[in-house]
Design a protein around this motif. Structure first.
Motif, mmCIF file in Angstrom:
data_model
loop_
_atom_site.group_PDB
_atom_site.id
_atom_site.type_symbol
_atom_site.label_atom_id
_atom_site.label_comp_id
_atom_site.label_asym_id
_atom_site.label_seq_id
_atom_site.Cartn_x
_atom_site.Cartn_y
_atom_site.Cartn_z
ATOM 1 N N ASN A 138 -14.013 -7.923 -2.762
ATOM 2 C CA ASN A 138 -14.041 -9.060 -3.707
ATOM 3 C C ASN A 138 -12.850 -9.977 -3.443
ATOM 4 N N SER A 139 -13.145 -11.251 -3.541
ATOM 5 C CA SER A 139 -12.071 -12.233 -3.279
ATOM 6 C C SER A 139 -10.967 -12.123 -4.321
ATOM 7 N N ASP A 140 -11.241 -11.709 -5.553
ATOM 8 C CA ASP A 140 -10.220 -11.618 -6.613
ATOM 9 C C ASP A 140 -9.230 -10.504 -6.345
ATOM 10 N N SER A 141 -9.619 -9.511 -5.596
ATOM 11 C CA SER A 141 -8.766 -8.331 -5.389
ATOM 12 C C SER A 141 -8.101 -8.304 -4.027
ATOM 13 N N LYS A 142 -8.369 -9.277 -3.191
ATOM 14 C CA LYS A 142 -7.812 -9.241 -1.848
ATOM 15 C C LYS A 142 -6.289 -9.336 -1.841
ATOM 16 N N ASN A 143 -5.730 -10.241 -2.714
ATOM 17 C CA ASN A 143 -4.285 -10.488 -2.695
ATOM 18 C C ASN A 143 -3.507 -9.557 -3.610
ATOM 19 N N LYS A 144 -4.177 -8.647 -4.315
ATOM 20 C CA LYS A 144 -3.498 -7.729 -5.216
ATOM 21 C C LYS A 144 -3.214 -6.435 -4.494
ATOM 22 N N LYS A 145 -1.882 -6.136 -4.399
ATOM 23 C CA LYS A 145 -1.486 -4.917 -3.708
ATOM 24 C C LYS A 145 -1.041 -3.881 -4.724
ATOM 25 N N PRO A 146 -1.557 -2.656 -4.605
ATOM 26 C CA PRO A 146 -1.171 -1.610 -5.557
ATOM 27 C C PRO A 146 0.211 -1.066 -5.239
ATOM 28 N N SER A 147 0.920 -0.668 -6.302
ATOM 29 C CA SER A 147 2.218 -0.036 -6.109
ATOM 30 C C SER A 147 2.085 1.488 -6.106
ATOM 31 N N ILE A 148 0.992 1.990 -6.751
ATOM 32 C CA ILE A 148 0.733 3.431 -6.782
ATOM 33 C C ILE A 148 -0.764 3.646 -6.486
ATOM 34 N N THR A 149 -1.070 4.556 -5.593
ATOM 35 C CA THR A 149 -2.483 4.918 -5.296
ATOM 36 C C THR A 149 -2.668 6.411 -5.554
ATOM 37 N N VAL A 150 -3.763 6.751 -6.232
ATOM 38 C CA VAL A 150 -4.067 8.158 -6.573
ATOM 39 C C VAL A 150 -5.536 8.459 -6.152
ATOM 40 N N SER A 151 -5.765 9.575 -5.487
ATOM 41 C CA SER A 151 -7.129 9.958 -5.011
ATOM 42 C C SER A 151 -7.597 11.243 -5.702
ATOM 43 N N SER A 152 -8.907 11.269 -5.954
ATOM 44 C CA SER A 152 -9.526 12.468 -6.570
ATOM 45 C C SER A 152 -10.876 12.720 -5.894
ATOM 46 N N PRO A 153 -11.227 14.006 -5.710
ATOM 47 C CA PRO A 153 -12.507 14.295 -5.054
ATOM 48 C C PRO A 153 -13.677 14.044 -6.005
ATOM 49 N N LEU A 154 -14.838 13.721 -5.381
ATOM 50 C CA LEU A 154 -16.058 13.505 -6.169
ATOM 51 C C LEU A 154 -16.797 14.841 -6.236
ATOM 52 N N THR A 155 -16.697 15.521 -7.331
ATOM 53 C CA THR A 155 -17.341 16.853 -7.490
ATOM 54 C C THR A 155 -18.074 16.880 -8.804
ATOM 55 N N ILE A 156 -19.004 17.894 -8.909
ATOM 56 C CA ILE A 156 -19.763 18.111 -10.140
ATOM 57 C C ILE A 156 -19.306 19.445 -10.720
ATOM 58 N N ALA A 157 -19.142 19.479 -11.989
ATOM 59 C CA ALA A 157 -18.673 20.705 -12.634
ATOM 60 C C ALA A 157 -19.663 21.853 -12.390
ATOM 61 N N GLY A 158 -19.189 23.003 -11.963
ATOM 62 C CA GLY A 158 -20.022 24.188 -11.669
ATOM 63 C C GLY A 158 -20.589 24.165 -10.273
ATOM 64 N N ASP A 159 -20.292 23.077 -9.535
ATOM 65 C CA ASP A 159 -20.794 22.946 -8.160
ATOM 66 C C ASP A 159 -19.604 22.818 -7.247
ATOM 67 N N ASN A 160 -19.556 23.669 -6.249
ATOM 68 C CA ASN A 160 -18.408 23.650 -5.348
ATOM 69 C C ASN A 160 -18.551 22.609 -4.244
ATOM 70 N N ASN A 161 -19.636 21.884 -4.210
ATOM 71 C CA ASN A 161 -19.851 20.888 -3.163
ATOM 72 C C ASN A 161 -19.079 19.602 -3.483
ATOM 73 N N THR A 162 -18.545 19.000 -2.478
ATOM 74 C CA THR A 162 -17.801 17.754 -2.608
ATOM 75 C C THR A 162 -18.600 16.634 -1.988
ATOM 76 N N TYR A 163 -18.728 15.524 -2.726
ATOM 77 C CA TYR A 163 -19.530 14.412 -2.251
ATOM 78 C C TYR A 163 -18.690 13.279 -1.653
ATOM 79 N N GLY A 164 -17.400 13.417 -1.726
ATOM 80 C CA GLY A 164 -16.504 12.366 -1.208
ATOM 81 C C GLY A 164 -15.224 12.280 -2.061
ATOM 82 N N SER A 165 -14.643 11.111 -2.067
ATOM 83 C CA SER A 165 -13.402 10.924 -2.848
ATOM 84 C C SER A 165 -13.322 9.494 -3.380
ATOM 85 N N VAL A 166 -12.525 9.366 -4.407
ATOM 86 C CA VAL A 166 -12.303 8.043 -4.971
ATOM 87 C C VAL A 166 -10.779 7.797 -5.020
ATOM 88 N N THR A 167 -10.380 6.622 -4.653
ATOM 89 C CA THR A 167 -8.955 6.230 -4.659
ATOM 90 C C THR A 167 -8.775 5.074 -5.632
#
Length: 596
Positions: free
Chosen positions: A108-137
């Motif tokens: 998105n053009s609105d977010s191109k010039n915005k730089k984060p000072s802190i980045t945090v990542s978490s895995p994409l999982t379902i409760a009770g399922d040990n499979n991981t579908y990816g991650s979100v930052t």
């Protein structure tokens, strides 16, 4: 040059305490800000972690049943919702298990010039399922934490600044309270040192030790005040006596301290120096300028200071100064205390004007009399010697002429000798007896005595008299000599072929007789008229060339005023002649014959 400011030990201790407390407060403030900043950063990091985990769970629930083609759009909508709803989130990225980018808000053009000072990542999982579908930052801008940090830092700095000011104020107040007693005592000591005996210190809200000190000071001040009251009257009495003596001394007195400042000048000194007390008091005596614009005391004061005191004490410096035609003898002597401590000097001023004038007159009188006596003696000797050696060779007329000249010179010599004798007799207050005589007869006798001399100059003597001139008591010979002197002077100074007027007036209202002799001679200048009756005084100018002893008019004045209680006067105008006269009181009482 600026004066060096010396710090006392107390001041140095106060400054050191303030500096130490300032450094301690600054260190505490820095430590507190650092710890708070650290805690805020950790909390913000946890905040980002929570957001990323929450977004991961929501995203998995959102896309688990969707076909592959709709996953990106769904994630895009959810991301846009988060970006709009939370201004601190500036970046969201989704990746699969292989790390491939599924969607990023950077697209998105609105977010191109915005730089984060802190980045945090978490895995994409379902409760009770040990499979991981990816991650979100999730990327956070840090704006909130920055605002919180700035506010916290400013608050802490304000709190610590207020704390430092309060601490400094407490120290200063404590210092003021501690030193207040000392300042009060210092002010009291200053009052005493300036002579304000009896000054008391008010000791309110002070410690018991300081209160005892104030009480002792007040007792000392009161004792000094009592001592001053007991001695001030005696001291002032002695000072007033001293000043009264100096003020009443006939001579001028100027008292100077050791710095040459005039500290006292009596009335006669002010008159002699022609200054007021305000003009000379507390000034340097060397700066006094006489009428000739000379520093008349400067050189002598320097000589006085260059001379050892033991010498100047035995032989004071004496010199003369001139102030407006006055001759003033000055004597400089040092002043000492009873302990022989030098405290200044005193200048005694003695008016020597009359003495100087008299010395000058005496010198001129002796010179004039010697010269006047030499002339007739020389003429007499020459003529007598000629007659003695060659008299038989001269005819009768020549001998008569010689004898006539000898007679004139003898008369002249006799007149000078008589003047000197009369002067000596009058100066010694010799008696002059009076008898009942006619003033008209005296005038006629005097005219006969000078008639021959008047005819030699073709002069006419005219007499004018009032009727009923009374006879009264006076010394015939004395008045005759006085009137003859007036007539002789009139003949000497009158041009040939003029008239000399003699007037006799009877002032019945004042019971006096006035006799005047008026000539048409050269006249007398105003500055000489006041002095013509002084002894030894002679008018010396191009017109008055006739010589004499300078005693004639003085003898007239003494005869008339001293012995007859009369008055002599002169009226003259240069170029128009002179009028000399005297006024005698008319008295016929026997007791008036008493000699003065």
């Amino acid at each position: 040059m600026s004066e060096k400011v010396s710090l006392t030990a107390q001041n140095r201790l106060i400054i050191s305490g303030l500096l130490l407390s300032t450094a301690l407060i600054i260190a505490i403030a820095i430590f507190a800000i650092f710890n708070i900043q650290k805690q805020l950063n950790e909390g913000y990091q946890n905040f980002g972690q929570i957001i990323s985990k929450t977004l991961a769970i929501e995203s998995v629930e959102l896309i688990k049943d969707l076909p592959q083609a709709k996953i990106k759009n769904s994630l895009m909508e959810r991301s846009h919702t988060l970006l709009v709803g939370h201004s601190d989130i500036v970046l969201i990225e989704f990746r699969d298990n292989n790390g491939n980018l599924i969607y990023s808000t950077k697209e998105n053009s609105d977010s191109k010039n915005k730089k984060p000072s802190i980045t945090v990542s978490s895995p994409l999982t379902i409760a009770g399922d040990n499979n991981t579908y990816g991650s979100v930052t999730v990327g956070l801008s840090g704006r909130i934490i920055s605002q919180i940090t700035s506010t916290t830092r400013a608050s802490l700095l304000f709190v610590f600044a207020v704390a430092w000011l309060v601490f400094a104020f407490v120290i200063l107040i404590n210092t003021y309270l501690i030193t207040r007693e000392l300042r009060i005592l210092q002010d009291g000591v200053k009052k005493i040192s300036t002579g304000e005996f009896g000054y008391k210190i008010e000791g309110k809200d002070v410690s018991s030790e300081v209160e005892d000190l104030f009480r002792a000071f007040n007792d000392m001040s009161n004792r000094l005040h009592l001592y001053e009251e007991q001695n001030i009257d005696r001291i002032m009495l002695e000072r007033n006596k001293f000043e009264s003596v100096l003020m009443s001394i006939a001579n001028g007195v100027v008292v100077c301290d050791e710095d040459d400042n005039v500290v006292l000048i009596n009335n006669h000194a002010q008159t002699l120096l022609e200054v007021t007390e305000e003009q000379l008091l507390n000034t340097k005596i060397q700066n006094y300028i006489d009428t000739s614009e000379n520093f008349c005391f400067k050189d002598k004061i320097e000589q006085f200071k260059d001379t050892p005191l033991e010498i100047i004490e035995k032989k004071p410096i004496e010199f003369n100064i001139n102030v407006d035609n006055k001759v003033i003898k000055s004597i400089i002597s040092p002043m000492f205390t009873r302990n022989k401590d030098y405290v200044g000097y005193i200048i005694v001023l003695i008016d020597m004007t009359k003495e100087a004038e008299m010395d000058k007159m005496r010198a001129n009188f002796i010179s004039n009399v010697s010269h006047e006596l030499r002339t007739p003696v020389t003429v007499l000797r020459s003529y007598i010697d000629t007659l003695y050696n060659y008299g038989n060779e001269f005819d009768y007329d020549t001998q008569k002429e010689f004898i006539g000249t000898i007679n004139q010179e003898i008369i002249r010599l006799q007149g000078m000798v008589n003047d000197i004798l009369d002067f000596s007799r009058m100066e010694s207050n010799a008696p002059m007896e009076k008898a009942l005589n006619s003033i008209v007869e005296v005038v006629e006798t005097c005219i006969k005595q000078v008639e021959v001399l008047a005819k030699e100059h073709q002069l006419t003597i005219s007499v004018h008299k009032d009727d009923n001139i009374p006879d009264f008591l006076f010394n015939y010979n004395g008045i005759e000599r006085a009137l003859t002197n007036f007539m002789s002077n009139a003949i000497k100074y009158s041009p040939d072929n003029t008239t000399i007027d003699v007037n006799i007036k009877n002032h019945t209202e004042s019971n006096e007789v006035e006799v005047t002799v008026t000539d048409q001679g050269c006249g007398i200048a105003p500055e000489h008229q006041k002095k013509v009756f002084d002894r030894f005084y002679r008018v010396e100018n191009n017109t008055h060339t006739v010589k004499g002893t300078g005693l004639g008019l003085h003898l007239v004045k003494t005869t008339i005023e001293k012995y007859h209680n009369g008055k002599v006067f002169v009226k003259s105008e240069v170029g128009k002649g002179s009028t000399f006269g005297f006024i005698l009181p008319v008295s016929v009482e026997v007791e008036s014959e008493k000699v003065m």
